[in-house]
Structures are given as C-alpha cells and as structure tokens.
Design an enzyme around this catalytic site. Structure first.
Site: not given
Length: 129
Positions: A33, A41, A67
């Site tokens: 994750t 990002e 996720h």
C-alpha cells in the site's frame, strides 16, 4: 496553466523492493500500500509540475485511498490522476491504480502549491530551534 481536468499517467513493475514484506507494511510478497500511495502521489505531482510558475512545486497534504486488490511481484502497475479542483493553492486529484487484471486502488489526493526555495528554507529552520 493549471486547469481542472489535467491528467497524469505513470507506470511501474512490482519488484521485491515494493512488496509489503520489504516495506514493512505487512508480511506478504505483494504490492505494498505505501508503494501504491507513492505512485499515486508521483502521478499527481508530475501531472502539474510543468504547469506551475518558475520556482514553484507542490507538496502532498492529504490522501484518502482504498487498496482494493493485491498484485504479485512481476506485475505491471499503472496509475492515472485527474485534477478535479483548484481552490487557491490547494489542488485536488482523483487517483486510480490498476494492474493487468483491473482496479487495485482508488481515492483522492490533495497537494498545495509552494515556492520551493522558501518552503525548504522554512523547513530547514526547524533544525535551528
């Protein structure tokens, strides 16, 4: 020029360095994750980087992701971002990650536009206090 609707795209392959076991977020040899978050990002950051004024950048300030599926070592991961709102210096992105079998993660990510040099100087001053 920044405009709502700007899109970003990044790709990577899951290797041992990006597993939950290696990154310390779990014990499985699956895409971690934290690695998915970093890709999200990066995708958002890169999508707007060339549209900012000289000397400016962005910093991540908020993330809300799910996720939803695991991916094994060796699988290709793609990530797409879309700039959905511009609120002053705040940028809001929709982010989604996929492997070859489908959606593995989704959410929103916020970034703030900063003057890079000024931001770094302010941060470095913390060491002097």
């Amino acid at each position: 020029m920044l405009e709502v609707g700007l899109k970003g795209h990044q790709e990577m392959t899951v290797t041992d360095q990006f597993t939950a076991k290696t990154m310390g977020s779990g014990v499985m040899d699956v895409f971690a994750t934290p690695a998915m978050l970093a890709l999200m990002e990066k995708t958002a950051f890169m999508s707007v980087a060339e549209h900012l004024n000289e000397g400016c950048g962005t910093v991540g300030t908020r993330v809300e992701i799910e996720h939803v599926a695991s991916s094994p070592i060796g699988m290709k991961i793609t990530c797409d971002s879309e700039l959905t709102a511009i609120e002053g210096r705040k940028l809001v992105f929709k982010v989604e990650a996929y492997d070859s079998k489908g959606l593995i993660g989704k959410g929103t990510h916020e970034r703030f536009i900063i003057e890079s040099e000024k931001f770094q100087e302010k941060t470095n001053r913390k060491l002097e206090q």
